[in-house]
Enzyme design. Sequence first.
Site, PDB file in Angstrom:
ATOM      1  N   PRO A 293     -29.530  -3.388   5.075  1.00 43.49           N
ATOM      2  CA  PRO A 293     -30.482  -2.648   5.914  1.00 43.49           C
ATOM      3  C   PRO A 293     -30.124  -2.539   7.399  1.00 43.49           C
ATOM      4  O   PRO A 293     -30.696  -1.689   8.086  1.00 43.49           O
ATOM      5  CB  PRO A 293     -31.798  -3.416   5.731  1.00 43.49           C
ATOM      6  CG  PRO A 293     -31.412  -4.747   5.215  1.00 43.49           C
ATOM      7  CD  PRO A 293     -30.129  -4.580   4.469  1.00 43.49           C
ATOM      8  N   LYS A 297     -30.095   2.775   7.206  1.00 44.14           N
ATOM      9  CA  LYS A 297     -29.527   3.984   6.622  1.00 44.14           C
ATOM     10  C   LYS A 297     -30.059   4.331   5.227  1.00 44.14           C
ATOM     11  O   LYS A 297     -29.931   5.483   4.790  1.00 44.14           O
ATOM     12  CB  LYS A 297     -27.992   3.851   6.530  1.00 44.14           C
ATOM     13  CG  LYS A 297     -27.310   3.918   7.874  1.00 44.14           C
ATOM     14  CD  LYS A 297     -27.440   5.288   8.496  1.00 44.14           C
ATOM     15  CE  LYS A 297     -27.103   5.300   9.956  1.00 44.14           C
ATOM     16  NZ  LYS A 297     -27.802   6.305  10.722  1.00 44.14           N
ATOM     17  N   TYR A 385     -25.872   5.635  14.466  1.00 46.57           N
ATOM     18  CA  TYR A 385     -27.238   5.142  14.276  1.00 46.57           C
ATOM     19  C   TYR A 385     -28.225   6.305  14.195  1.00 46.57           C
ATOM     20  O   TYR A 385     -29.126   6.316  13.355  1.00 46.57           O
ATOM     21  CB  TYR A 385     -27.609   4.224  15.447  1.00 46.57           C
ATOM     22  CG  TYR A 385     -28.868   3.425  15.251  1.00 46.57           C
ATOM     23  CD1 TYR A 385     -28.804   2.083  14.861  1.00 46.57           C
ATOM     24  CD2 TYR A 385     -30.125   3.981  15.457  1.00 46.57           C
ATOM     25  CE1 TYR A 385     -29.962   1.336  14.699  1.00 46.57           C
ATOM     26  CE2 TYR A 385     -31.285   3.244  15.284  1.00 46.57           C
ATOM     27  CZ  TYR A 385     -31.194   1.926  14.909  1.00 46.57           C
ATOM     28  OH  TYR A 385     -32.339   1.191  14.736  1.00 46.57           O
TER      29      TYR A 385
HETATM   30  P1  FAD Z   1     -36.606   3.966  -4.491  1.00 52.16           P
HETATM   31  O1  FAD Z   1     -37.461   3.968  -3.289  1.00 52.16           O
HETATM   32  O2  FAD Z   1     -36.153   2.653  -5.047  1.00 52.16           O
HETATM   33  O3  FAD Z   1     -37.401   4.772  -5.613  1.00 52.16           O
HETATM   34  C1  FAD Z   1     -37.023   4.745  -6.969  1.00 52.16           C
HETATM   35  C2  FAD Z   1     -38.261   4.930  -7.812  1.00 52.16           C
HETATM   36  O4  FAD Z   1     -37.888   5.015  -9.177  1.00 52.16           O
HETATM   37  C3  FAD Z   1     -39.222   3.749  -7.715  1.00 52.16           C
HETATM   38  O5  FAD Z   1     -40.521   4.192  -7.411  1.00 52.16           O
HETATM   39  C4  FAD Z   1     -39.117   3.076  -9.077  1.00 52.16           C
HETATM   40  O6  FAD Z   1     -40.334   2.447  -9.456  1.00 52.16           O
HETATM   41  C5  FAD Z   1     -38.797   4.274  -9.966  1.00 52.16           C
HETATM   42  N1  FAD Z   1     -38.131   3.932 -11.223  1.00 52.16           N
HETATM   43  C6  FAD Z   1     -37.212   2.959 -11.452  1.00 52.16           C
HETATM   44  N2  FAD Z   1     -36.820   2.960 -12.731  1.00 52.16           N
HETATM   45  C7  FAD Z   1     -37.514   3.960 -13.343  1.00 52.16           C
HETATM   46  C8  FAD Z   1     -37.543   4.455 -14.665  1.00 52.16           C
HETATM   47  N3  FAD Z   1     -36.786   3.894 -15.626  1.00 52.16           N
HETATM   48  N4  FAD Z   1     -38.362   5.486 -14.957  1.00 52.16           N
HETATM   49  C9  FAD Z   1     -39.126   6.053 -13.985  1.00 52.16           C
HETATM   50  N5  FAD Z   1     -39.145   5.613 -12.694  1.00 52.16           N
HETATM   51  C10 FAD Z   1     -38.342   4.587 -12.385  1.00 52.16           C
HETATM   52  N6  FAD Z   1     -33.787   0.589   3.988  1.00 52.16           N
HETATM   53  C11 FAD Z   1     -33.733   0.611   5.303  1.00 52.16           C
HETATM   54  O7  FAD Z   1     -33.135   1.541   5.841  1.00 52.16           O
HETATM   55  N7  FAD Z   1     -34.378  -0.371   6.039  1.00 52.16           N
HETATM   56  C12 FAD Z   1     -35.098  -1.380   5.446  1.00 52.16           C
HETATM   57  O8  FAD Z   1     -35.658  -2.232   6.127  1.00 52.16           O
HETATM   58  C13 FAD Z   1     -35.154  -1.430   4.058  1.00 52.16           C
HETATM   59  N8  FAD Z   1     -35.836  -2.421   3.409  1.00 52.16           N
HETATM   60  C14 FAD Z   1     -35.832  -2.423   2.038  1.00 52.16           C
HETATM   61  C15 FAD Z   1     -36.493  -3.452   1.348  1.00 52.16           C
HETATM   62  C16 FAD Z   1     -36.468  -3.501  -0.067  1.00 52.16           C
HETATM   63  C17 FAD Z   1     -37.197  -4.615  -0.798  1.00 52.16           C
HETATM   64  C18 FAD Z   1     -35.753  -2.507  -0.779  1.00 52.16           C
HETATM   65  C19 FAD Z   1     -35.684  -2.549  -2.298  1.00 52.16           C
HETATM   66  C20 FAD Z   1     -35.114  -1.481  -0.082  1.00 52.16           C
HETATM   67  C21 FAD Z   1     -35.144  -1.436   1.323  1.00 52.16           C
HETATM   68  N9  FAD Z   1     -34.506  -0.421   2.038  1.00 52.16           N
HETATM   69  C22 FAD Z   1     -34.476  -0.402   3.362  1.00 52.16           C
HETATM   70  C23 FAD Z   1     -33.851   0.670   1.383  1.00 52.16           C
HETATM   71  C24 FAD Z   1     -34.737   1.896   1.289  1.00 52.16           C
HETATM   72  O9  FAD Z   1     -36.063   1.511   1.144  1.00 52.16           O
HETATM   73  C25 FAD Z   1     -34.207   2.682   0.112  1.00 52.16           C
HETATM   74  O10 FAD Z   1     -32.908   3.131   0.453  1.00 52.16           O
HETATM   75  C26 FAD Z   1     -35.077   3.840  -0.312  1.00 52.16           C
HETATM   76  O11 FAD Z   1     -36.262   3.358  -0.909  1.00 52.16           O
HETATM   77  C27 FAD Z   1     -34.339   4.727  -1.322  1.00 52.16           C
HETATM   78  O12 FAD Z   1     -35.212   5.666  -1.887  1.00 52.16           O
HETATM   79  P2  FAD Z   1     -35.039   6.125  -3.391  1.00 52.16           P
HETATM   80  O13 FAD Z   1     -36.090   7.141  -3.609  1.00 52.16           O
HETATM   81  O14 FAD Z   1     -33.617   6.469  -3.636  1.00 52.16           O
HETATM   82  O15 FAD Z   1     -35.285   4.825  -4.267  1.00 52.16           O
HETATM   83  C1  DHB Z   2     -36.212  -1.042  10.388  1.00 49.06           C
HETATM   84  C2  DHB Z   2     -35.401  -1.537   9.411  1.00 49.06           C
HETATM   85  C3  DHB Z   2     -34.045  -1.627   9.647  1.00 49.06           C
HETATM   86  O1  DHB Z   2     -33.227  -2.104   8.707  1.00 49.06           O
HETATM   87  C4  DHB Z   2     -33.498  -1.241  10.852  1.00 49.06           C
HETATM   88  O2  DHB Z   2     -32.166  -1.393  11.067  1.00 49.06           O
HETATM   89  C5  DHB Z   2     -34.323  -0.724  11.816  1.00 49.06           C
HETATM   90  C6  DHB Z   2     -35.687  -0.617  11.581  1.00 49.06           C
HETATM   91  C7  DHB Z   2     -37.680  -0.962  10.146  1.00 49.06           C
HETATM   92  O3  DHB Z   2     -38.108  -1.411   9.076  1.00 49.06           O
HETATM   93  O4  DHB Z   2     -38.403  -0.516  11.047  1.00 49.06           O
END
Ligand code: FAD
Ligand code: DHB
Length: 392
Positions: A293, A297, A385
Amino acid sequence: MRTQVGIVGAGPAGLLLSHLLALRGIDSVVVEIRSRAYCEARQRAGLLEDGSVRLLREAGLADRLDREGLEHGGIYLQFSGERHHLDFRDLTDGRTVTVYAQTEVVKDLIARRLADGGALEFEVSNTAVSGLDTEAPVLSYTAADGSRQEITCDVIAGCDGFHGICRPAIPAALRTVWEREYPYAWLGILAEAPPATDELIYAHHPTGFALYTMRTMQVSKLYLQVDHDARADDWPEHRIWAALQERFALPGWAVKEGPALDIAITPMRSFVSAPMRYGRLFLAGDASHIVPPTGAKGLNLAIADVSVLADALTGLLLRRDERLIDAYSSTCLARVWRATHFSWWMTTMLHRTPGADPMEAALQLSQLRYVTTSRAAAVTLAENYSGYPPLH
Ligand code: FAD
Ligand code: DHB
């Protein structure tokens, strides 16, 4: 049942894709294993690049983002007891970033899809995809009422995150995976406390990394480097605040503490699976790549992927033009690899590696000094960034 695009997963990638397709008159069905309440409450990322904000605005999704988002023109880097500001507006062509929580983006998207009559099914189970190498792939699942459903699609979008079923549906022999796990994790605390800082602070400290960010002018979000196998029980609130005060310490300044609204531990991993397409299956977001994280990104990459995919599917489904879908994977992977490198660089510059020799910290401090004294180095950080123009 039939639809043009079957979308697996109602995270930011799946929801935004269904909205972008609807704007172009393309039908989709989104299926999600979790409940609506769970998706809307899940606390994750918080920072949007300039291009992500612009895309959400152009897609008519930014009413609340424009009212409630907090625009930032830079960050602080803190090390050796000094806090240095990097001014992104000055270092780039005026670009900024915006704090607006992923959970709010998801709420806005769900509300809009439902208001527009979009097909969005929560609490499904046993999702499966088949016929991916044909022109009529099938998305099947058990609906919340227990009935088994099959949807014949033109295309399936795998937006189901890192643990989803779509990436494994690509034959292993056709996929290449690059993966690195980091020997530490992040503990995130969302707290009812006004932020004590105007900009985000990334802090390098002998005891480990810390990040001070925010959600609103009343709610702060702070992250702390912890052991990779740390459990929330190891970290009672008084211990979290003591570590944060130590890592951000500056004379005459203190972190503002408040009651915790959420505490969670996130592992740190870099992961890329390529290609992002197999036949009529297209992967987007965390289903295909994960970044640690540091640098925020993950969410922005998911948004970028689906903006490329929406254009590519428009070419395929409305004009029978396959050029953009053929370029989809390589177009996205160029940005994915840049973000993978940047996130790795920020992570390894700022975290303490358990067991590392004293040389590591000396090298990190030299790099941090360079970034805060050389305009060329500061520009490199600022342009990575704040995002890579143009988003598409
Ligand atoms: P997701 O948000 O994971 O969405 C995928 C969806 O698919 C979910 O709702 C899931 O329930 C659903 N799904 C899964 N399997 C199935 C299935 N078999 N059938 C139907 N639905 C299904 N990024 C940052 O930049 N900064 C952060 O601080 C940060 N913190 C994070 C903390 C956590 C705990 C996690 C897991 C990720 C974090 N990330 C962070 C990353 C960021 O949140 C993700 O990159 C972002 O959520 C990606 O979006 P997405 O839609 O690709 O995936
Ligand atoms: C946040 C998360 C990150 O990983 C980061 O580099 C900057 C901000 C946030 O959750 O606000």
